[in-house]
Write a protein that holds these residues in place. Structure first.
Motif, PDB file in Angstrom:
ATOM      1  N   LEU A  50       0.813  -1.218   0.000  1.00  0.00           N
ATOM      2  CA  LEU A  50       0.000   0.000   0.000  1.00  0.00           C
ATOM      3  C   LEU A  50       0.851   1.274   0.000  1.00  0.00           C
ATOM      4  O   LEU A  50       0.623   2.166  -0.830  1.00  0.00           O
ATOM      5  CB  LEU A  50      -0.972  -0.006   1.181  1.00  0.00           C
ATOM      6  CG  LEU A  50      -2.251  -0.824   0.958  1.00  0.00           C
ATOM      7  CD1 LEU A  50      -3.044  -0.944   2.261  1.00  0.00           C
ATOM      8  CD2 LEU A  50      -3.114  -0.206  -0.121  1.00  0.00           C
ATOM      9  N   PRO A  51       1.835   1.407   0.896  1.00  0.00           N
ATOM     10  CA  PRO A  51       2.693   2.596   0.803  1.00  0.00           C
ATOM     11  C   PRO A  51       3.399   2.687  -0.550  1.00  0.00           C
ATOM     12  O   PRO A  51       3.516   3.765  -1.140  1.00  0.00           O
ATOM     13  CB  PRO A  51       3.688   2.398   1.953  1.00  0.00           C
ATOM     14  CG  PRO A  51       2.962   1.538   2.932  1.00  0.00           C
ATOM     15  CD  PRO A  51       2.139   0.612   2.086  1.00  0.00           C
ATOM     16  N   GLY A  52       3.886   1.542  -1.054  1.00  0.00           N
ATOM     17  CA  GLY A  52       4.553   1.552  -2.354  1.00  0.00           C
ATOM     18  C   GLY A  52       3.623   1.995  -3.466  1.00  0.00           C
ATOM     19  O   GLY A  52       4.007   2.773  -4.348  1.00  0.00           O
ATOM     20  N   ARG A  84      -6.564 -16.445   7.402  1.00  0.00           N
ATOM     21  CA  ARG A  84      -5.564 -15.438   7.758  1.00  0.00           C
ATOM     22  C   ARG A  84      -5.173 -14.601   6.539  1.00  0.00           C
ATOM     23  O   ARG A  84      -4.977 -13.388   6.635  1.00  0.00           O
ATOM     24  CB  ARG A  84      -4.334 -16.109   8.368  1.00  0.00           C
ATOM     25  CG  ARG A  84      -4.587 -16.632   9.783  1.00  0.00           C
ATOM     26  CD  ARG A  84      -3.451 -17.500  10.256  1.00  0.00           C
ATOM     27  NE  ARG A  84      -3.719 -18.012  11.601  1.00  0.00           N
ATOM     28  CZ  ARG A  84      -3.063 -19.012  12.175  1.00  0.00           C
ATOM     29  NH1 ARG A  84      -2.072 -19.620  11.508  1.00  0.00           N
ATOM     30  NH2 ARG A  84      -3.380 -19.413  13.382  1.00  0.00           N
ATOM     31  N   ALA A  85      -5.051 -15.276   5.395  1.00  0.00           N
ATOM     32  CA  ALA A  85      -4.716 -14.542   4.167  1.00  0.00           C
ATOM     33  C   ALA A  85      -5.816 -13.537   3.832  1.00  0.00           C
ATOM     34  O   ALA A  85      -5.546 -12.384   3.490  1.00  0.00           O
ATOM     35  CB  ALA A  85      -4.521 -15.512   3.005  1.00  0.00           C
ATOM     36  N   ALA A  86      -7.073 -13.979   3.938  1.00  0.00           N
ATOM     37  CA  ALA A  86      -8.194 -13.087   3.628  1.00  0.00           C
ATOM     38  C   ALA A  86      -8.243 -11.914   4.596  1.00  0.00           C
ATOM     39  O   ALA A  86      -8.527 -10.776   4.195  1.00  0.00           O
ATOM     40  CB  ALA A  86      -9.505 -13.865   3.672  1.00  0.00           C
ATOM     41  N   ALA A  87      -7.961 -12.166   5.863  1.00  0.00           N
ATOM     42  CA  ALA A  87      -7.968 -11.088   6.854  1.00  0.00           C
ATOM     43  C   ALA A  87      -6.786 -10.148   6.638  1.00  0.00           C
ATOM     44  O   ALA A  87      -6.920  -8.925   6.766  1.00  0.00           O
ATOM     45  CB  ALA A  87      -7.925 -11.680   8.260  1.00  0.00           C
ATOM     46  N   TYR A  88      -5.629 -10.719   6.309  1.00  0.00           N
ATOM     47  CA  TYR A  88      -4.424  -9.906   6.109  1.00  0.00           C
ATOM     48  C   TYR A  88      -4.587  -8.963   4.921  1.00  0.00           C
ATOM     49  O   TYR A  88      -4.056  -7.849   4.922  1.00  0.00           O
ATOM     50  CB  TYR A  88      -3.226 -10.834   5.901  1.00  0.00           C
ATOM     51  CG  TYR A  88      -1.900 -10.115   5.813  1.00  0.00           C
ATOM     52  CD1 TYR A  88      -1.266  -9.653   6.969  1.00  0.00           C
ATOM     53  CD2 TYR A  88      -1.287  -9.896   4.596  1.00  0.00           C
ATOM     54  CE1 TYR A  88      -0.048  -8.993   6.894  1.00  0.00           C
ATOM     55  CE2 TYR A  88      -0.073  -9.237   4.504  1.00  0.00           C
ATOM     56  CZ  TYR A  88       0.542  -8.780   5.664  1.00  0.00           C
ATOM     57  OH  TYR A  88       1.744  -8.114   5.591  1.00  0.00           O
ATOM     58  N   GLU A  89      -5.317  -9.412   3.896  1.00  0.00           N
ATOM     59  CA  GLU A  89      -5.476  -8.622   2.672  1.00  0.00           C
ATOM     60  C   GLU A  89      -6.910  -8.088   2.549  1.00  0.00           C
ATOM     61  O   GLU A  89      -7.540  -8.174   1.500  1.00  0.00           O
ATOM     62  CB  GLU A  89      -5.089  -9.469   1.455  1.00  0.00           C
ATOM     63  CG  GLU A  89      -3.617  -9.858   1.498  1.00  0.00           C
ATOM     64  CD  GLU A  89      -3.200 -10.819   0.407  1.00  0.00           C
ATOM     65  OE1 GLU A  89      -2.075 -10.678  -0.106  1.00  0.00           O
ATOM     66  OE2 GLU A  89      -3.984 -11.723   0.069  1.00  0.00           O
ATOM     67  N   SER A  90      -7.398  -7.510   3.635  1.00  0.00           N
ATOM     68  CA  SER A  90      -8.781  -7.045   3.673  1.00  0.00           C
ATOM     69  C   SER A  90      -8.983  -5.702   2.977  1.00  0.00           C
ATOM     70  O   SER A  90     -10.117  -5.322   2.684  1.00  0.00           O
ATOM     71  CB  SER A  90      -9.258  -6.930   5.128  1.00  0.00           C
ATOM     72  OG  SER A  90      -8.442  -6.028   5.858  1.00  0.00           O
ATOM     73  N   HIS A  91      -7.909  -4.956   2.718  1.00  0.00           N
ATOM     74  CA  HIS A  91      -8.066  -3.670   2.036  1.00  0.00           C
ATOM     75  C   HIS A  91      -8.596  -3.898   0.620  1.00  0.00           C
ATOM     76  O   HIS A  91      -8.176  -4.829  -0.067  1.00  0.00           O
ATOM     77  CB  HIS A  91      -6.728  -2.930   1.980  1.00  0.00           C
ATOM     78  CG  HIS A  91      -6.855  -1.499   1.579  1.00  0.00           C
ATOM     79  ND1 HIS A  91      -7.030  -1.107   0.271  1.00  0.00           N
ATOM     80  CD2 HIS A  91      -6.853  -0.355   2.313  1.00  0.00           C
ATOM     81  CE1 HIS A  91      -7.122   0.208   0.215  1.00  0.00           C
ATOM     82  NE2 HIS A  91      -7.010   0.693   1.439  1.00  0.00           N
ATOM     83  N   PRO A  92      -9.537  -3.049   0.156  1.00  0.00           N
ATOM     84  CA  PRO A  92     -10.138  -3.261  -1.176  1.00  0.00           C
ATOM     85  C   PRO A  92      -9.125  -3.372  -2.316  1.00  0.00           C
ATOM     86  O   PRO A  92      -9.384  -4.068  -3.306  1.00  0.00           O
ATOM     87  CB  PRO A  92     -11.024  -2.020  -1.354  1.00  0.00           C
ATOM     88  CG  PRO A  92     -11.371  -1.605   0.033  1.00  0.00           C
ATOM     89  CD  PRO A  92     -10.161  -1.919   0.858  1.00  0.00           C
ATOM     90  N   VAL A  93      -7.987  -2.705  -2.213  1.00  0.00           N
ATOM     91  CA  VAL A  93      -7.023  -2.746  -3.303  1.00  0.00           C
ATOM     92  C   VAL A  93      -6.430  -4.138  -3.479  1.00  0.00           C
ATOM     93  O   VAL A  93      -5.908  -4.470  -4.544  1.00  0.00           O
ATOM     94  CB  VAL A  93      -5.907  -1.697  -3.083  1.00  0.00           C
ATOM     95  CG1 VAL A  93      -4.868  -2.185  -2.095  1.00  0.00           C
ATOM     96  CG2 VAL A  93      -5.250  -1.314  -4.412  1.00  0.00           C
ATOM     97  N   PHE A  94      -6.532  -4.986  -2.443  1.00  0.00           N
ATOM     98  CA  PHE A  94      -6.035  -6.362  -2.527  1.00  0.00           C
ATOM     99  C   PHE A  94      -7.141  -7.341  -2.921  1.00  0.00           C
ATOM    100  O   PHE A  94      -7.051  -8.531  -2.628  1.00  0.00           O
ATOM    101  CB  PHE A  94      -5.441  -6.802  -1.183  1.00  0.00           C
ATOM    102  CG  PHE A  94      -4.312  -5.969  -0.698  1.00  0.00           C
ATOM    103  CD1 PHE A  94      -3.285  -5.574  -1.536  1.00  0.00           C
ATOM    104  CD2 PHE A  94      -4.254  -5.552   0.624  1.00  0.00           C
ATOM    105  CE1 PHE A  94      -2.239  -4.796  -1.093  1.00  0.00           C
ATOM    106  CE2 PHE A  94      -3.212  -4.770   1.090  1.00  0.00           C
ATOM    107  CZ  PHE A  94      -2.205  -4.383   0.225  1.00  0.00           C
ATOM    108  N   GLY A  95      -8.188  -6.832  -3.576  1.00  0.00           N
ATOM    109  CA  GLY A  95      -9.358  -7.662  -3.850  1.00  0.00           C
ATOM    110  C   GLY A  95      -9.040  -8.967  -4.555  1.00  0.00           C
ATOM    111  O   GLY A  95      -9.565 -10.017  -4.190  1.00  0.00           O
TER     112      GLY A  95
END
Length: 840
Positions: free
Chosen positions: A63-65, A275-286
């Motif tokens: 995200l920062p990148g 855990r993967a789904a929770a870790y990548e919960s931000h919409p940009v990681f859809g």
């Protein structure tokens, strides 16, 4: 970095975090953020240090990148800096991290800037030339990836966890740092990766060590050594978490979970995917989150007992259903917002591996909406997207619409289909040439298309489509939806009047069987075309083809027979079934068309786009005929027949140039357009398929796609050979001439599946327009009635038609008709090639 630069980056990052990296929250602040980034990059040294820092960030933090490189790119563009192309390259890497299909567009932007600088510097700047060469390599890598997975390969042989652009990019970075790996991955052995891991003992080497463990795990996985793969994924996951390597952690959760699944540790596997789904919960990681949830569905299904009580399904089935649906919703929202056709298609190809299990769960729970959504989600998106895009663009001024169609054709030309028989380097060179010469057209298309994103995206969301279809309530209409699974084919019969699935049948033939039959048929077609009398060969070939599908699909269709009589059956084929004339198949002792009306559609989404619920068939049908007098002489008989019927409502254009045709339809579109000419389908490049308007003028898919606006036209009939064929691979399924006309605004398209007999086609389409003109028939019922009439037409009736409409052919054609059995056109070869697609 200089302290003041580091402070600026920290301030920007803090602001981004405070606003949750949310595009909507951040958009109003973009000018200030870009200004602050620009103030931190004044000197050449500042820009160089920022570039190095952002390269590190991109490798470690997604995200920062993503946001910092985006701001850097905008800041460099604002001041016209030479670092703008480098910023584009960094931003492309960050986009690949989140699986955004616009990464290629970012590389294009940077490359175009470099080419512009090269042109002004006289090609003498060695540094610019080196950077430009690097850009070409990176663009080629992305292009090659899309081309690689633009494939007819069975989806069961593709692992979406390992096949993605991030994997390609991270391997390239690893191989650049460790030359031992700089060879095809298929040639690497475990010692190659273990050597890299052994060299990475310092803290600064942790990135390379972790990435090497991921690829070593992939290698063991490909060798079937699941315990060894599981160990490497566990070690990589622990190391990644210890150093907060954000770019890798989500992938390791999924890889470790998959290895646990393959070694029978199902509950632990489910935990990793959660855990993967929770870790990548931000919409940009859809996209990544959707992968984890669909994998979770597979695990939950595997945990369910083999015998399931339909009335009281176990909790594992319910959990699987929720995971599949959540993954489907997130996946479609993520890829629906992209604008690169082949990128979305490749992602869909990779995701098809989950459909069989998800569809099985939806059917077992008798969930109608989820069943329709799963079938739709696995089908072709391109047709739906093009039509939805054209409808969305109809709100634009007419001159903007025209420019948009032309720019879209340029943009799509090299990013929709790939000819698998051509050379990668040649294809890529042509794509690069288009990038260089059509920079403005590509930019304008992207800008306009981005503004249309919301309606185009919603038109493709399978769950929204399913719910809209279920709300239609069309009495007397049935939808037969096919899904070609790995080892079986599902047929789902939906009563659109009640919104209920009334029957489901399964055929024990999977995608591989249909593929093999398709290849056999294509080879036989080639042999037939070389015979002195292709009609005789085609009749025998179709007997074999229809016999095969009757044996394979007969039991499935017989299960549906009690529901069909007197109804309108709309069939939604998939893949290779698109070339099957279902209406000619024998079910029981009759052809399907003798039980009911039959029409076709490519997707539910496309149907909704062309469906006009409150519009009845037009009362006065104006007809325009585009006729090739010399190339298709039999249609002169059709023209004579119709001239007596339509009188002043008929316009005829003989042997036209393209400009003549455009003038014909300019201003007021006729209700119907009939192309009485030849045509040709190009299976290797569908966009090169053409209608031959005359002996010297052809209208290709690309020309129709880029130039025609036929909004308000009810139906286009393509009386040409092979005009209804389309690609039969999932990444561009059903791309062919009908789609170009649907995209132009047409409601129905009548077209053909093979090289039709022109004399029979002339009589058939004459009957079709005669029925249509009486005001008592729909487009579908008129064609179906004409087909029934032709198959029953006696020799005497054929002689009478020739005498009335083509008297100069009475002797030559009469001899041919006399030599045939009575009725002479009973065989499906003569009437079954034509079909109606579109609305009901």
């Amino acid at each position: 970095m200089a302290p003041e630069q580091r402070d600026a980056v920290q301030r920007i990052e803090t602001f981004l975090i405070h606003n949750e990296f949310d595009q909507r929250k951040l958009n109003p602040h973009l000018p200030d953020l870009v200004g602050e980034m620009g103030a931190a990059c004044v000197s050449k040294e500042d820009k160089g240090r920022m570039m190095e820092e952002l390269d590190r960030v991109v490798h470690w933090q997604r995200l920062p990148g993503y946001w910092l490189t985006y701001l850097f790119q905008l800041a460099m563009q604002r001041v016209g800096s030479f670092y703008f192309p480098v910023a584009c390259q960094l931003y492309a890497k960050a986009q690949i991290n989140v699986n955004a299909d616009l990464c290629l567009m970012s590389l294009e932007n940077g490359y175009a800037g470099l080419m512009q600088w090269l042109s002004t510097s006289g090609d003498t700047n060695e540094n610019i030339r080196k950077i430009t060469d690097d850009f070409r390599k990176r663009m080629r890598q992305v292009y090659r990836y899309y081309r690689r997975w633009y494939t007819p390969e069975p989806y069961s042989e593709i692992n979406p966890l390992t096949e993605h652009l991030y994997s390609e990019m991270s391997f390239t970075d690893l191989a650049m740092a460790f030359p031992r790996l700089d060879k095809p991955r298929t040639q690497l052995v475990p010692d190659d990766y273990l050597s890299v891991i052994d060299q990475c003992q310092q803290a600064d080497d942790s990135y390379a060590c972790i990435v090497a463990r991921r690829f070593l795990g992939h290698l063991y996985q490909g060798q079937g050594k699941w315990e060894a793969a599981r160990e490497q994924f566990w070690l990589g996951l622990e190391a990644g978490r210890n150093v907060s390597l954000d770019t890798e952690i989500g992938h390791f959760y999924r890889h470790y979970g998959y290895a646990l699944y393959k070694t029978g540790h199902l509950r632990e596997a489910a935990q990793q995917f959660e855990r993967a789904a929770a870790y990548e919960s931000h919409p940009v990681f859809g996209y990544w989150r959707a992968l984890a949830l669909r994998e979770l569905g597979d695990v939950r299904l595997k945990m369910a007992p083999r015998e399931v009580d339909i009335e009281h399904p176990p909790a594992e089935i319910e959990h699987a259903s929720r995971a599949y649906k959540a993954g489907r919703l997130i996946f479609e929202a993520a890829i629906g917002r992209g604008i690169v056709p082949v990128a979305r298609s490749v992602n869909q190809q990779l995701f098809r591996s989950y459909t069989d299990n998800a569809l099985q769960v939806a059917l077992s729970l008798r969930n109608t909406s989820d069943t329709l959504a799963e079938v739709e989600a696995s089908g072709p998106r391109y047709a739906t997207e093009l039509v939805a895009e054209s409808i969305a663009a109809s709100s634009l001024p007419s001159d903007v619409q025209a420019r948009f169609r032309q720019d879209r054709a340029i943009f799509h030309q090299h990013l929709t289909t790939f000819n698998q028989k051509s050379d990668l380097d040649i294809d890529f060179s042509q794509y690069l040439a288009s990038v260089e010469s059509n920079r403005e057209a590509r930019r304008l298309y992207q800008e306009t298309r981005n503004a249309l994103t919301d309606p185009v995206t919603h038109a493709q969301l399978s769950d929204e489509i399913a719910n809209k279809v279920l709300a239609l309530r069309l009495p007397g209409v049935l939808f037969l939806l096919f899904h070609l699974g790995e080892n079986q084919t599902y047929g789902t019969l939906l009563d659109v009047g009640s919104g209920e699935i009334i029957a489901v049948a399964v055929c024990g033939y999977g995608e591989r069987h249909w593929r093999a039959q398709h290849e056999t048929y294509q080879k036989a077609l080639q042999d037939v075309s070389e015979l002195p009398d292709p009609a005789l060969g085609m009749s025998q070939l179709l007997d074999d083809q229809l016999g095969y599908y009757e044996n394979a699909l007969g039991p499935l269709l017989e299960d549906f027979l009690p529901y069909l009589k007197g109804r309108h059956l709309k069939i939604f084929p998939r893949l290779f079934l698109n070339e099957v004339p279902f209406h000619a198949l024998k079910v029981g002792n009759k052809r399907l068309i003798e039980y009911c009306q039959v029409s076709y559609a490519q997707t539910l989404g496309l149907f909704l786009q062309v469906h006009q619920p409150h519009k009845s068939e037009v009362s006065t049908r104006t007809l325009a005929i585009v006729c090739d007098d010399k190339g298709a002489p039999a249609y002169q008989g059709t023209l004579k027949q119709l001239s007596r019927l339509y009188n002043h409502d008929l316009r005829v254009l003989r042997n036209p140039q393209w400009e003549d045709f455009e003038s014909l339809i300019d201003g007021q579109h006729p209700a119907d357009i009939f192309f009485a000419c030849h045509g040709q389908f190009d299976p290797d490049d569908p966009t090169a398929s053409s209608l031959f308007l005359s002996q010297t003028e052809e209208a290709s898919f690309s020309k129709i796609f880029s130039k025609l606006d036929l909004a308000g036209c009810e139906c286009v009939t393509l009386g040409a050979c092979e005009s209804g064929l389309g690609h039969t691979i999932v990444t561009a399924e059903y791309l062919g001439l009908p789609i170009a006309f649907f995209a132009a605004g047409v409601r129905y398209v009548i077209s053909s599946l093979w090289e039709v007999n022109q004399f029979a086609a002339a009589i058939l389409l004459g009957h079709h327009y005669q029925f249509l003109h009486d005001g008592q028939h729909t487009v579908t019922s008129a064609l179906n009635e004409a087909q029934r009439a032709l198959m029953q037409m006696s020799r005497e009736q054929v002689f009478a038609w020739i005498q009335a409409n083509l008297p100069d052919k009475s002797q030559s054609w009469g001899t041919v008709i006399t030599s045939r059995a009575d009725p002479p056109f009973a065989h499906p070869y003569y009437w079954a090639g034509f079909f109606v697609a579109g609305d009901v």
